[in-house]
Design a protein around this motif. Structure first.
Motif, mmCIF file in Angstrom:
data_model
loop_
_atom_site.group_PDB
_atom_site.id
_atom_site.type_symbol
_atom_site.label_atom_id
_atom_site.label_comp_id
_atom_site.label_asym_id
_atom_site.label_seq_id
_atom_site.Cartn_x
_atom_site.Cartn_y
_atom_site.Cartn_z
ATOM 1 N N UNK A 229 0.846 -1.206 0.000
ATOM 2 C CA UNK A 229 0.000 0.000 0.000
ATOM 3 C C UNK A 229 0.879 1.254 0.000
ATOM 4 N N UNK A 230 1.872 1.290 0.898
ATOM 5 C CA UNK A 230 2.744 2.471 0.975
ATOM 6 C C UNK A 230 3.625 2.593 -0.265
ATOM 7 N N UNK A 231 4.025 1.457 -0.807
ATOM 8 C CA UNK A 231 4.801 1.484 -2.049
ATOM 9 C C UNK A 231 3.972 2.101 -3.175
ATOM 10 N N UNK A 232 2.726 1.649 -3.321
ATOM 11 C CA UNK A 232 1.856 2.172 -4.390
ATOM 12 C C UNK A 232 1.604 3.666 -4.214
ATOM 13 N N UNK A 233 1.325 4.095 -2.982
ATOM 14 C CA UNK A 233 1.067 5.519 -2.745
ATOM 15 C C UNK A 233 2.296 6.376 -3.044
ATOM 16 N N UNK A 234 3.487 5.867 -2.692
ATOM 17 C CA UNK A 234 4.697 6.650 -2.971
ATOM 18 C C UNK A 234 5.014 6.676 -4.464
ATOM 19 N N UNK A 235 4.694 5.596 -5.177
ATOM 20 C CA UNK A 235 4.915 5.586 -6.635
ATOM 21 C C UNK A 235 3.964 6.542 -7.343
ATOM 22 N N UNK A 236 2.804 6.793 -6.744
ATOM 23 C CA UNK A 236 1.885 7.802 -7.293
ATOM 24 C C UNK A 236 2.403 9.206 -6.961
ATOM 25 N N UNK A 237 2.744 9.414 -5.686
ATOM 26 C CA UNK A 237 3.083 10.767 -5.200
ATOM 27 C C UNK A 237 4.366 11.325 -5.801
ATOM 28 N N UNK A 238 5.266 10.449 -6.233
ATOM 29 C CA UNK A 238 6.605 10.915 -6.630
ATOM 30 C C UNK A 238 6.602 11.753 -7.907
ATOM 31 N N UNK A 239 5.590 11.584 -8.767
ATOM 32 C CA UNK A 239 5.693 12.130 -10.122
ATOM 33 C C UNK A 239 5.431 13.626 -10.235
ATOM 34 N N UNK A 240 4.472 14.155 -9.490
ATOM 35 C CA UNK A 240 4.100 15.563 -9.691
ATOM 36 C C UNK A 240 3.424 16.128 -8.453
ATOM 37 N N UNK A 241 3.359 17.450 -8.420
ATOM 38 C CA UNK A 241 2.676 18.136 -7.308
ATOM 39 C C UNK A 241 1.214 17.703 -7.236
ATOM 40 N N UNK A 242 0.543 17.669 -8.398
ATOM 41 C CA UNK A 242 -0.886 17.309 -8.421
ATOM 42 C C UNK A 242 -1.130 15.919 -7.848
ATOM 43 N N UNK A 243 -0.316 14.970 -8.261
ATOM 44 C CA UNK A 243 -0.491 13.590 -7.782
ATOM 45 C C UNK A 243 -0.180 13.496 -6.290
ATOM 46 N N UNK A 244 0.860 14.195 -5.835
ATOM 47 C CA UNK A 244 1.191 14.191 -4.398
ATOM 48 C C UNK A 244 0.052 14.804 -3.590
ATOM 49 N N UNK A 245 -0.528 15.884 -4.116
ATOM 50 C CA UNK A 245 -1.647 16.525 -3.405
ATOM 51 C C UNK A 245 -2.852 15.597 -3.302
ATOM 52 N N UNK A 280 9.071 16.589 -1.190
ATOM 53 C CA UNK A 280 10.075 17.114 -2.127
ATOM 54 C C UNK A 280 9.492 18.138 -3.108
ATOM 55 N N UNK A 281 8.172 18.116 -3.310
ATOM 56 C CA UNK A 281 7.591 18.899 -4.404
ATOM 57 C C UNK A 281 7.505 20.403 -4.135
ATOM 58 N N UNK A 282 6.886 20.779 -3.030
ATOM 59 C CA UNK A 282 6.644 22.214 -2.780
ATOM 60 C C UNK A 282 6.783 22.531 -1.289
ATOM 61 N N UNK A 283 7.056 23.827 -0.959
ATOM 62 C CA UNK A 283 7.083 24.229 0.453
ATOM 63 C C UNK A 283 5.731 23.979 1.143
ATOM 64 N N UNK A 284 4.643 24.123 0.381
ATOM 65 C CA UNK A 284 3.307 23.951 0.979
ATOM 66 C C UNK A 284 3.089 22.507 1.433
ATOM 67 N N UNK A 285 3.485 21.556 0.576
ATOM 68 C CA UNK A 285 3.338 20.140 0.952
ATOM 69 C C UNK A 285 4.271 19.797 2.120
ATOM 70 N N UNK A 286 5.473 20.358 2.075
ATOM 71 C CA UNK A 286 6.414 20.112 3.179
ATOM 72 C C UNK A 286 5.859 20.679 4.486
#
Length: 508
Positions: A229-245, A280-286
């Protein structure tokens, strides 16, 4: 010969085939037997048994082939060259659930070894048949099909796209909602293998509604499921700000932070990786992760583990600190510098030291206050030693040098800089002396310490090109002291004094 005797011949033949195929399947489960089986021409003997009139013989023949193909790529190649795959694909649509599981196992065993072998599985039309198996009633058939599809998708974006085009994603998302744990695990793993290659592939999985269902399982008691589950979520989140959000909007924080203390090492590592991929994507997400208590949790995590498991946590702290002064200060306040310095000192592997050096450089580069926090951990001499170490990897040397420069450009904490005056090579020394030239003109206490610690003496020993920045810095420092003091600490001055003693004529 009577009818009974004729039937007995056929019965005997069936028993012999059954015994043969069961024995081969058993032998193929032990690696030490593989070479002998291969040399005996086992592939060509098993192939006709896939078409046997007795279902159990078909299934066992497929199982044996799967075990052989799973062993190495040569045997998988032999399965492909033996024209066995089309027969398996045909049977996937026709046979019972036991055979389907065995056939999917062979396809998975062939696909796992290389993109070329996975392409052979695609070329024989297996994907459509495997996707149909995802709709079977039997969870074991679904699991075997999901596993094979994941093994095809994991190699590259083209193969993953082929799996998507076959219509696998919506059915895999349905499979993660099934009650069977094993099916949930394998389906989540297959989705992870599809997501990892590109934003477009990850978006396809997101559009099928995967995030909400994955997020519901982050506190599931099963460790193997949580890993996937965590692997799948991180593989989604890594690509872009939109996907991480989108991942963050599934309200995984702060619940996900508790999993940084999970008993399972791989769960912990995958959680740390997920957090790293978000911040890693934005100050807001951090900032969102910081507000949830994420930095303190990751600092504890880095302190609790060793080796490569530490790496995503180390990188996460560096990414947070890189965004802004305030976020870097959040890492300092959570004792991140101390933990990164410990990691740098403890870890024998160059690539982990390099990551820690990079993270420390990201913290120290903002303001003198940030640089002081890093320098006070006594890390500067260690960074310098790694930069100068002849057997250090190029990556470690580069990261250590960059971190030193980042910190030195802001550091006005002179006690931490003092040791570097004595050991640093010219390209680092310039930055060290530059910082002293900034501070000493305005700080009388620092000027006194600089003399008593041997700093002023060391400065006089440095050979700087006239007109260079280093030469200017040294002049600035020397202008902070009376001329006779500077002369006193200059090389050769004691010899001059002795010369004067010898030449001195006392008054008679």
């Amino acid at each position: 010969m009577s009818n009974r005797q004729i039937l007995q011949v056929f019965e005997q033949y069936q028993k012999s085939r059954t015994a043969f195929v069961q024995t081969v399947a058993e032998l193929a489960s032990r690696p030490q037997n593989i070479e002998t089986l291969q040399n005996a021409g086992v592939m060509s003997l098993l192939r006709p048994l896939l078409l046997d009139i007795v279902p159990t013989i078909q299934q066992t023949a497929a199982l044996a082939l799967g075990r052989l193909a799973n062993y190495n790529d040569d045997l998988a190649e032999a399965v492909v060259k033996g024209d066995i795959l089309p027969q398996l694909v045909y049977s996937l649509a026709e046979q019972n659930r036991f055979y389907k599981k065995a056939a999917a196992f062979v396809l998975r065993a062939v696909a796992k070894h290389s993109p070329q072998l996975a392409q052979s599985v695609v070329d024989c039309g297996a994907l459509d048949a495997l996707v149909i198996c995802l709709e079977e009633f039997d969870p074991g058939v679904k699991e075997a099909a999901a596993w094979a599809l994941g093994y095809v998708a994991r190699h590259n974006a083209e193969l993953a796209q082929a799996v998507v085009d076959a219509g696998a994603v919506p059915l895999l998302v349905l499979c993660i909602q099934e009650p069977e744990l094993a099916l949930k695990r394998i389906s989540a793993s297959a989705l992870s293998d599809i997501c990892k290659h590109s934003p477009e592939l990850a978006q396809t999985v997101v559009d099928a509604g995967a995030i909400a269902h994955l997020a519901q399982m982050i506190l599931n008691p099963d460790a193997k499921l949580k890993r996937q589950v965590f692997s799948a979520l991180s593989q989604i989140a890594k690509h872009s700000v939109d996907l991480a959000e989108m991942v963050v909007e599934a309200e995984i924080f702060p619940a996900v932070l508790t999993c940084l203390k999970d008993p399972d090492e791989y769960v912990r590592k995958n959680v740390a990786t997920l957090i790293r991929e978000i911040v890693k994507h934005t100050p807001e997400l951090a900032q969102l992760v910081v507000n949830a208590g994420g930095v303190a949790a990751v600092v504890d995590y880095v302190g609790d583990c060793k080796g490569n498991v530490r790496l995503p946590g180390v990188m996460m702290l560096g990414y947070v600190a890189a965004h802004s002064e305030n976020l870097a200060m959040a890492v300092i306040v959570s004792k991140g510098v101390v933990q990164l310095a410990v990691t740098f000192a403890e870890e024998p592997e160059d690539h982990i030291q390099a990551a820690a050096a990079w993270a420390l450089g990201q913290i120290g580069r903002h303001t003198p206050e940030h640089a002081k926090a890093v320098a006070a951990s006594n890390i500067l001499p260690k960074l310098l030693a790694s930069y100068l170490r002849a057997d250090a990897s190029e990556d470690l040397q580069t990261k250590a040098k960059k971190a030193l420069k980042n910190i030195l450009q802001k550091c006005v904490h002179l006690p931490a800089l003092e040791p570097l005056l004595h050991d640093a090579p010219p390209n680092i020394l310039k930055h060290v002396v530059g910082q002293f030239s900034k501070v000493l003109p305005h700080d009388s206490k620092a000027r006194r310490l600089f003399v008593t610690s041997g700093g002023l003496k060391k400065i006089q020993e440095i050979k700087a090109e006239p007109g260079s920045a280093l030469h200017e810095y040294i002049n600035t420092i020397n202008n902070c002291y009376p001329e006779e003091i500077v002369r006193y600490y200059s090389p050769g001055y004691s010899d001059q004094l002795l010369q004067r003693v010898e030449e001195f004529q006392p008054v008679q």
